[in-house]
Design a protein around this motif. Structure first.
Motif, PDB file in Angstrom:
ATOM      1  N   LEU A 150       0.948  -1.212   0.078  1.00 48.86           N
ATOM      2  CA  LEU A 150       0.048  -0.059   0.049  1.00 48.86           C
ATOM      3  C   LEU A 150       0.715   1.130  -0.216  1.00 48.86           C
ATOM      4  N   MET A 151       2.016   1.371   0.777  1.00 49.51           N
ATOM      5  CA  MET A 151       2.734   2.420   0.648  1.00 49.51           C
ATOM      6  C   MET A 151       3.340   2.550  -0.903  1.00 49.51           C
ATOM      7  N   LYS A 165       0.491   4.062  -2.775  1.00 48.11           N
ATOM      8  CA  LYS A 165       0.557   5.558  -2.535  1.00 48.11           C
ATOM      9  C   LYS A 165       1.265   6.428  -3.231  1.00 48.11           C
ATOM     10  N   LYS A 166       2.750   5.674  -3.326  1.00 50.93           N
ATOM     11  CA  LYS A 166       3.668   6.514  -3.923  1.00 50.93           C
ATOM     12  C   LYS A 166       3.452   6.448  -5.679  1.00 50.93           C
ATOM     13  N   GLY A 182      -3.450   9.749  -1.084  1.00 52.58           N
ATOM     14  CA  GLY A 182      -4.050   8.817  -0.346  1.00 52.58           C
ATOM     15  C   GLY A 182      -3.596   9.018   1.138  1.00 52.58           C
ATOM     16  N   THR A 183      -4.202   8.312   2.134  1.00 49.55           N
ATOM     17  CA  THR A 183      -3.930   8.347   3.508  1.00 49.55           C
ATOM     18  C   THR A 183      -3.681   6.738   3.825  1.00 49.55           C
ATOM     19  N   LEU A 184      -2.564   6.377   4.549  1.00 51.56           N
ATOM     20  CA  LEU A 184      -2.467   4.973   4.785  1.00 51.56           C
ATOM     21  C   LEU A 184      -2.710   4.769   6.382  1.00 51.56           C
ATOM     22  N   LEU A 204      -5.601   2.007   2.329  1.00 44.46           N
ATOM     23  CA  LEU A 204      -4.916   3.296   1.466  1.00 44.46           C
ATOM     24  C   LEU A 204      -6.318   3.892   1.299  1.00 44.46           C
ATOM     25  N   VAL A 254      -8.309   7.269  -0.561  1.00 45.81           N
ATOM     26  CA  VAL A 254      -8.294   8.596  -1.178  1.00 45.81           C
ATOM     27  C   VAL A 254      -9.643   9.138  -1.103  1.00 45.81           C
TER      28      VAL A 254
END
Length: 162
Positions: free
Chosen positions: A59-60, A63-64, A69-71, A81, A83
């Motif tokens: 998920l990291m 996101k990258k 997004g927010t983890l 993740l 958005v």
């Protein structure tokens, strides 16, 4: 990240992320109650990708790649993740729509809701959007919807009576 930069994702990435959304993700549209909102309610749109905490690293990376997004890691062993917001969700859905299978009808409806939300000028317009949001329930396995077209309509009617 903008639509043009998401368009630079490889076709493989677009299909992979779309498949991930189809299988382990959700497209959410919620009517959120709050006394400071114009009609006593507002609309929230989100896309959520889920994985076990042991694959939080994925998920990291996602996101990258998406640039948004927010983890979050939860105590139940799941990671998310998320958005949230009209512009980011519209951007993602526009890019992923051609690649989606299961959630394609829902994604089209959410894009319609986003467009109609921007045109709200009256309570009737807001209620029309709430009706569309109620239609999203046909595509989801939601069980606990508290705020619906009918609850918003009742709230507005009760507010007028006061």
């Amino acid at each position: 990240m903008t639509l043009s930069s998401l368009a630079n994702l490889s076709i493989e990435d677009k299909y992979y992320y779309s498949g991930f959304l189809d299988a382990d993700g959700r497209i959410l549209v919620q009517i959120v109650k709050g006394k400071f909102y114009r009609y006593g309610h507002t609309i929230r749109v989100s896309i959520v990708f889920y994985q076990l905490n042991k694959r939080y690293w994925f998920l990291m990376q996602l996101k990258k790649s998406l640039g948004m997004g927010t983890l979050r890691q939860k105590k139940d062993g799941m990671a998310e993740l998320t958005v949230t917001g009209f512009t980011p969700v519209k951007t993602l859905l526009t890019v992923f729509l051609p690649c989606l299978k299961i959630k394609k009808p829902l994604a089209k409806l959410v894009l319609e809701i986003i467009d109609k939300y921007k045109q709200i000028n009256t309570e009737a317009d807001f209620l029309e959007v709430c009706l569309l949001i109620d239609k999203t329930a046909e595509f989801m396995d939601s069980k606990n919807r508290k705020n619906t077209y009918f609850s918003v309509k009742k709230y507005l009617e009760d507010t007028i009576k006061k």
